[in-house]
Design a protein around this motif. Structure first.
Motif, mmCIF file in Angstrom:
data_model
loop_
_atom_site.group_PDB
_atom_site.id
_atom_site.type_symbol
_atom_site.label_atom_id
_atom_site.label_comp_id
_atom_site.label_asym_id
_atom_site.label_seq_id
_atom_site.Cartn_x
_atom_site.Cartn_y
_atom_site.Cartn_z
ATOM 1 N N VAL A 113 0.839 -1.198 0.000
ATOM 2 C CA VAL A 113 0.000 0.000 0.000
ATOM 3 C C VAL A 113 0.876 1.252 0.000
ATOM 4 O O VAL A 113 0.611 2.221 -0.698
ATOM 5 N N LEU A 114 1.969 1.186 0.761
ATOM 6 C CA LEU A 114 2.868 2.334 0.800
ATOM 7 C C LEU A 114 3.557 2.546 -0.543
ATOM 8 O O LEU A 114 3.869 3.668 -0.928
ATOM 9 N N LEU A 115 3.752 1.445 -1.239
ATOM 10 C CA LEU A 115 4.408 1.556 -2.541
ATOM 11 C C LEU A 115 3.467 2.115 -3.597
ATOM 12 O O LEU A 115 3.903 2.626 -4.614
ATOM 13 N N LEU A 116 2.196 1.979 -3.338
ATOM 14 C CA LEU A 116 1.205 2.338 -4.341
ATOM 15 C C LEU A 116 1.368 3.774 -4.865
ATOM 16 O O LEU A 116 1.366 3.992 -6.079
ATOM 17 N N PRO A 117 1.507 4.765 -3.974
ATOM 18 C CA PRO A 117 1.633 6.138 -4.492
ATOM 19 C C PRO A 117 2.889 6.331 -5.334
ATOM 20 O O PRO A 117 2.965 7.262 -6.136
ATOM 21 N N ALA A 118 3.854 5.450 -5.134
ATOM 22 C CA ALA A 118 5.079 5.577 -5.914
ATOM 23 C C ALA A 118 4.839 5.213 -7.370
ATOM 24 O O ALA A 118 5.647 5.509 -8.235
ATOM 25 N N GLY A 163 -9.233 0.986 -16.270
ATOM 26 C CA GLY A 163 -10.279 1.678 -17.016
ATOM 27 C C GLY A 163 -10.406 1.120 -18.418
ATOM 28 O O GLY A 163 -9.781 0.111 -18.736
ATOM 29 N N PRO A 164 -11.197 1.778 -19.265
ATOM 30 C CA PRO A 164 -11.494 1.261 -20.597
ATOM 31 C C PRO A 164 -10.256 1.032 -21.465
ATOM 32 O O PRO A 164 -10.260 0.153 -22.315
ATOM 33 N N ASN A 165 -9.205 1.819 -21.271
ATOM 34 C CA ASN A 165 -8.028 1.625 -22.112
ATOM 35 C C ASN A 165 -6.940 0.838 -21.398
ATOM 36 O O ASN A 165 -5.791 0.835 -21.803
ATOM 37 N N GLY A 166 -7.317 0.194 -20.308
ATOM 38 C CA GLY A 166 -6.336 -0.583 -19.582
ATOM 39 C C GLY A 166 -5.506 0.270 -18.637
ATOM 40 O O GLY A 166 -4.549 -0.203 -18.052
ATOM 41 N N GLN A 167 -5.880 1.537 -18.491
ATOM 42 C CA GLN A 167 -5.093 2.367 -17.591
ATOM 43 C C GLN A 167 -5.450 2.068 -16.140
ATOM 44 O O GLN A 167 -6.569 1.658 -15.849
ATOM 45 N N PHE A 168 -4.487 2.315 -15.275
ATOM 46 C CA PHE A 168 -4.695 2.022 -13.869
ATOM 47 C C PHE A 168 -5.567 3.102 -13.237
ATOM 48 O O PHE A 168 -5.312 4.288 -13.390
ATOM 49 N N LEU A 169 -6.621 2.677 -12.585
ATOM 50 C CA LEU A 169 -7.552 3.643 -12.005
ATOM 51 C C LEU A 169 -7.592 3.574 -10.490
ATOM 52 O O LEU A 169 -8.379 4.267 -9.863
ATOM 53 N N GLY A 170 -6.810 2.684 -9.926
ATOM 54 C CA GLY A 170 -6.907 2.505 -8.483
ATOM 55 C C GLY A 170 -8.254 1.907 -8.131
ATOM 56 O O GLY A 170 -8.729 0.990 -8.799
ATOM 57 N N LEU A 171 -8.874 2.475 -7.143
ATOM 58 C CA LEU A 171 -10.128 1.898 -6.665
ATOM 59 C C LEU A 171 -11.349 2.572 -7.290
ATOM 60 O O LEU A 171 -12.463 2.419 -6.803
ATOM 61 N N ALA A 172 -11.127 3.301 -8.385
ATOM 62 C CA ALA A 172 -12.225 4.094 -8.951
ATOM 63 C C ALA A 172 -13.438 3.240 -9.305
ATOM 64 O O ALA A 172 -14.580 3.643 -9.061
ATOM 65 N N ASN A 173 -13.209 2.041 -9.854
ATOM 66 C CA ASN A 173 -14.334 1.178 -10.222
ATOM 67 C C ASN A 173 -15.129 0.777 -8.988
ATOM 68 O O ASN A 173 -16.359 0.774 -8.999
ATOM 69 N N TYR A 174 -14.401 0.422 -7.934
ATOM 70 C CA TYR A 174 -15.072 0.024 -6.694
ATOM 71 C C TYR A 174 -15.867 1.204 -6.137
ATOM 72 O O TYR A 174 -16.981 1.049 -5.658
ATOM 73 N N ARG A 175 -15.220 2.391 -6.239
ATOM 74 C CA ARG A 175 -15.896 3.559 -5.725
ATOM 75 C C ARG A 175 -17.198 3.769 -6.492
ATOM 76 O O ARG A 175 -18.237 4.052 -5.913
ATOM 77 N N GLU A 176 -17.126 3.570 -7.810
ATOM 78 C CA GLU A 176 -18.330 3.787 -8.611
ATOM 79 C C GLU A 176 -19.439 2.810 -8.222
ATOM 80 O O GLU A 176 -20.603 3.188 -8.122
ATOM 81 N N VAL A 177 -19.057 1.550 -7.993
ATOM 82 C CA VAL A 177 -20.061 0.555 -7.597
ATOM 83 C C VAL A 177 -20.722 0.993 -6.301
ATOM 84 O O VAL A 177 -21.948 1.020 -6.183
ATOM 85 N N VAL A 178 -19.899 1.356 -5.328
ATOM 86 C CA VAL A 178 -20.439 1.667 -4.014
ATOM 87 C C VAL A 178 -21.203 2.979 -4.047
ATOM 88 O O VAL A 178 -22.223 3.138 -3.382
ATOM 89 N N GLU A 179 -20.722 3.910 -4.879
ATOM 90 C CA GLU A 179 -21.379 5.214 -4.911
ATOM 91 C C GLU A 179 -22.811 5.138 -5.438
ATOM 92 O O GLU A 179 -23.635 5.986 -5.090
ATOM 93 N N THR A 180 -23.096 4.136 -6.261
ATOM 94 C CA THR A 180 -24.473 4.020 -6.755
ATOM 95 C C THR A 180 -25.435 3.831 -5.583
ATOM 96 O O THR A 180 -26.617 4.126 -5.689
#
Lengths: 585, 435
Positions: free
Chosen positions: A229-234, A328-345
């Motif tokens: 997790v700490l490495l993630l921002p890197a 995301g749609p082009n294979g780019q790294f989105l982090g937890l954005a997809n999960y956030r979208e699911v939960v945000e609904t």
């Protein structure tokens, strides 16, 4: 049941080996991810350098009215800067669209220069993929006899864009194809973080005694997870993992947007995180296997092929799926954005799909179904188990039929039974004098009941077969003894049948829950999730994200959430089932 | 014994490993080489090599389609004819079941395992072009070549200002009627309602008109007839909540609530069964329906009635086209094949043998074909048809629109509210739509 033999305590060496293996996997996965990103950032830097060269050419193209002069000037400019990495620069003239809306143009043939002798394989590949993308866009403008032209610009600054504006003002020039690139260089990870897995290993070994064999590796892996997790921002979060391609709309009628993507980066990362989270508790088991492997390797060679096949068919796709859920749609790294979208609904009442509602529906759906499956299955099993019943084999066969028919055929048949106008169910209701019901119409209740009836039909035979098998294994003398003691039928069921049935039924219920939780066929084919997604369960909503929204990442996020829910459920029930087994021993 | 097994297993592993090692590099290397050649060589050079190579070894053009029965027979005949006359270019046709062809194509093509050509309805073009599975025809689709087709079949093949295929056939819906029950088809909706009322009976469960009213595809004739549309191509916007759409939905609701000629919630095979059982004199269906009609039914087909004189119903038109895939390495040969399959001569075979409503305009100038009622009617119907949208976005409008129709027509919901809801849902889905 004989008590299970105590597993032999694995020695220190296998234990260390297992922990080390996991830590190494983790480090390797993260390193690979980081290296891939760094490589694509390197590519980006080189492309941008090439772009500034090409920019000179573009500039010449814009300031010289005559194409031949522009070409020569561009060539000269590129030559002066040496190493002309980019081959083509394009200015396209458009003749406008024809009556079908197809753009017909006349192109300006242009610079064609041989690629510099492979300065860098990676850069060439990247340039080629951009060139192909640009060519595609160019192909729409007709005809293009000469070489295709491609302009690559560094950052979308006005200074660089300006020449194109000028080019656009020329009547014969319809536009230009441009790739606007911005390099994204991943910051170097603090190297100390890479040591954290080793720290984890040290904990695993050192804390073995005080914390115990089971807890120590989990703690160690938690440390590893923290490291991850700490490495993630890197890691760079920019689109396409390293190179961001911006296309300027006003500039380009057909923007050729190509990307240099660090393929697989996100899934490497995803798998690393998953490995960390899941495999910690595995260490003791793995250590035991290593220990046993040293002693007698032969059995492991026997299971080897099966293990390999499972790995390829189950674990690899699973890891890819988990990785996909971060993209995301082009294979780019989105982090937890997809999960956030699911939960945000769940927080948006106007949303068509609603995570909270769907989860509640899924749980209700599963509970009601399984209760009905077990009740009906058990009741039928008790009836079929009566020795006095004639034609038992026939009934049994008949009752298994719903199970034997492919579920989608059953589902479609039931859909027809529920037809408002001509469906047999409404016909029967009409015979009783009742109103016709619009089963698959706008009511949540009738849609749900239609789904439920279909799935109960599909689900009870399994529970019946399991119960029947268990009932037949209950020794008759127990009932005789109960009779002698004067037990009533209910008492016999409560105190003889049920306790002996439970251990057999329990795993069946666990499986039934998992099946029903993911009963895609029934929901999709009978109610179709209607009305307005209200009878959707999580898996059909995942399919909606995949098929209608075309969001593979979002669908994968749903799948991972489903997996986590079911994993939690399985772990919880496993404890309980062990408890019941203990009672029976 | 154990040891022996162990040795056997090891041998097995080694053998498997060897096999893989021996077989993998070859195709991989070929692909690499092809890629390198394609990317480095200038386009004109590539086409020259293709021309030069043609006489040496025959090129293979692979073609995927989902035709069955007669349509397949016609295509196979055409392919066999070509293969006999053109030794330089051989067509390899592969029939893939319709429910599998889309998935198979989408999975295989990005990896280069797909075909050179695929026959598909045009509404997939937007998606596939955007996903980079197709390549535009460019110069090949010159105006004179496109001139041989009915314009309505060509327009839907244009996406993003380029054309992606040549039309083979079109599909649209018309009015099928039972001749025994109705000697003359109605010319206007008013007549249809009047005739239909005579057949509607609670007791025999008969209805004047049976079709899937709550499905956007079958609602389209009314929506577009009223001047509405689902997708605004210029504004790139979904347009469900419009006054025209309300009028169209109210018109159809009248069939159910006032005229009572429309049954609730029928579609698919229920409609077929009703028509075959004589429980309805009218249904709205496409040419595929012909093979579903029972042998003993004396049926006829007519152009859809007009809302009022001069205001026709405008059904959706699907243009079935042969598309060129991105992965094709034999572009020139594939284009020739495409040209052949869509030629006027081939169209005759496809019409005669395959009973296709072919896209070639010339066919419909020939009285020999126009004498056939089905050909005449569907050709006439194509005149008032509108192509289904080619863009990707409108695909998300189907489910909410159909749900809104069901609420308005059968459950008495307010059209304005229901359509506004559907609009909001569709807009939301478009915003969430993946690239």
């Amino acid at each position: 049941m004989a008590p299970a033999p105590q597993p032999p305590q694995p020695g220190l060496v296998p234990f260390a080996a297992a922990t080390l293996l996991l830590a190494a996997t983790l480090v390797a996965a993260l390193t690979a991810g980081h290296a891939a990103l760094a490589a694509s950032a390197e590519q980006a830097t080189r492309l941008v350098r090439a772009a500034s060269l090409a920019d000179a050419a573009a500039h010449q193209a814009a300031i010289h009215q005559d194409d031949a002069t522009a070409r020569d000037a561009a060539l000269a400019a590129m030559a002066k800067q040496q190493a002309p990495l980019l081959t083509h620069v394009a200015v396209i003239a458009s003749g406008g669209a024809d009556e079908f809306g197809i753009e017909r143009g006349s192109g300006v043939a242009f610079v064609s220069q041989k690629l510099a002798p492979a300065e860098s394989g990676a850069l060439l590949e990247a340039a080629k993929s951009h060139a192909t993308a640009a060519e595609d866009a160019l192909q729409k403008h007709q005809p293009m006899d000469g070489a295709r032209l491609l302009v690559v610009l560094p950052d979308a600054t006005q200074a660089l864009v300006q020449p194109f504006r000028a080019a656009q003002n020329r009547p014969e020039i319809g536009g230009a194809v441009a790739l606007v690139l911005r390099p994204v260089v991943p910051p170097d990870a603090p190297w100390l973080l890479w040591l954290l897995p080793l720290v984890a290993l040290a904990i695993a070994l050192g804390a073995r005694k005080p914390l115990g064999e089971r807890i120590a590796p989990t703690v160690a892996m938690a440390v590893s997870a923290a490291a991850a997790v700490l490495l993630l921002p890197a890691l760079p979060t920019a689109a396409s993992g390293g190179v961001q391609v911006l296309a300027d709309g006003w500039l380009i009628p057909h923007s050729a947007v190509g990307t240099v993507s660090a393929a697989g980066t996100s899934w490497v990362l995803g798998s690393a995180l998953l490995l960390t989270a899941l495999l910690g508790p595995v260490v003791p088991g793995l250590a035991a296997i290593f220990g046993a492997l040293r002693k007698d390797p032969v059995p492991y060679f026997y299971v080897g092929p099966a293990l390999f096949a499972t790995g390829v068919l189950v674990f690899v796709p699973f890891a890819v799926g988990v990785g996909l859920s971060f993209t995301g749609p082009n294979g780019q790294f989105l982090g937890l954005a997809n999960y956030r979208e699911v939960v945000e609904t769940a927080m948006d009442p106007t949303s068509a799909t609603h995570f909270g509602r769907t989860l509640a529906m899924t749980v209700a759906w599963t509970l009601i179904n399984v209760v009905l499956h077990v009740t009906i299955g058990l009741a039928l099993a008790l009836v079929l188990n009566q020795p006095k019943l004639r034609g038992r084999a026939f009934y049994r066969l008949l009752l298994i039929v719903p199970w034997a028919v492919p579920s989608y055929i059953t589902a479609l048949t039931w859909k027809w039974l529920f037809n408002t106008q001509y469906g047999p169910i409404n016909a029967m209701l009409a015979l009783c004098g009742a109103q016709k019901v619009d089963w698959l119409g706008d009511s949540l209740a009738t849609n749900f009941i239609a789904n439920l009836l279909t799935n109960v039909w599909l689900g009870f035979p399994f529970m019946m077969v399991v119960s029947l098998g268990a009932l037949q294994s209950i020794p008759a003398d127990l009932y005789e003894a109960a009779d002698i003691d004067g037990a009533s039928a209910w008492q016999k069921f409560r105190h003889v049948t049920w306790p002996l049935l439970r251990p057999a039924l329990f795993p069946a219920v666990i499986m039934g829950v998992i099946w029903t939780f993911n009963a895609f066929n029934v929901i999709y084919l009978v109610s179709g999730g209607g009305p307005d997604h209200k009878t959707d369960i999580l898996i059909t909503e995942a399919y909606f994200a995949f098929s209608v929204l075309r969001r593979h990442g979002l669908a994968a996020a749903y799948s991972v959430l489903i997996f986590l829910l079911l994993l939690g459920y399985t772990l919880a029930t496993q404890r309980r089932s062990k408890a019941t087994e203990a009672v029976n021993e | 014994m154990k040891r022996l097994l162990f040795v056997a297993m090891t041998l097995l592993f080694v053998a498997c490993g060897k096999k893989e090692a021996a077989s993998t590099p070859a195709p991989g290397a070929a692909v690499e080489a092809a890629k390198a050649g394609e990317a480095v060589a200038a386009p004109e050079a590539a086409s020259k090599t293709a021309e030069a190579a043609a006489p040496v070894a025959p090129q293979t053009v692979t073609l995927w389609h989902s035709y069955r029965d007669d349509e397949r027979k016609a295509l196979d005949t055409l392919v066999a004819q070509w293969n006999k006359l053109q030794p330089g270019v051989q067509i390899q046709a592969l029939a893939v079941p319709f429910d599998a062809i889309i998935d198979k194509f989408q999975v295989a093509t990005p990896n280069g395992n797909g075909p050179d050509l695929i026959i598909m309805a045009h509404d997939k073009i937007g998606l596939w072009a955007r996903d980079g599975l197709l390549q535009p025809l460019g110069d090949f689709a010159a105006k004179d070549r496109l001139g041989r087709f009915l314009p309505q079949t060509v327009k839907p093949l244009v996406f993003d200002k380029a054309i992606w295929g040549l039309p083979m056939a079109f599909k649209t819906v018309a009015l099928f009627y039972n001749r025994k029950l109705v000697p003359q088809p109605p010319k206007t909706i008013g007549q249809l309602i009047e005739v239909g009322k005579g057949f509607t009976s609670e007791k025999t469960e008969s209805f004047g008109l049976a079709y899937d009213a709550a499905d956007l595809y079958f609602h389209a004739p009314f929506l577009y007839g009223m001047g509405g549309k689902v997708w605004d191509e210029d504004a790139k916007k979904i347009t469900i909540d419009t006054p025209e759409a309300i009028k169209a939905a109210e018109l159809v609701r009248g069939f159910y609530t006032e005229a009572k000629i429309l049954p609730k919630g029928v579609g698919g095979f229920v409609v077929t069964a009703m028509f075959n059982d004589g429980k309805t004199p009218f249904t709205i269906q496409g040419p595929w329906f012909i093979s579903e009609i029972a042998k003993d039914i004396d049926w006829g087909v007519a152009v859809l009635p007009e809302i009022e004189p001069g205001k026709p119903l405008r059904p959706y038109l699907g243009s079935e086209a042969v598309l060129l895939t991105k992965q094709s390495k034999v572009r020139d040969a594939a284009l020739k094949v495409m040209d052949y399959l869509t030629s006027d001569e081939a169209a005759i075979t496809r019409l005669e043998m395959g009973h296709q409503m072919v896209a070639n305009a010339k066919i419909y100038e020939n009285p020999r074909w126009l004498e056939k009622p089905v050909v005449r009617v569907f050709h006439a119907q194509a005149e008032t048809s509108v192509p289904m949208p080619t863009a990707v976005e409108p695909s998300v409008a189907w489910a909410p629109y159909s749900a809104a129709l069901r609420k308005i027509i059968f459950s008495g919901a307010d059209p304005k509210t229901a359509l506004a809801e559907a609009q909001a849902t569709a807009d939301q889905a478009v915003a969430r739509l993946g690239k």
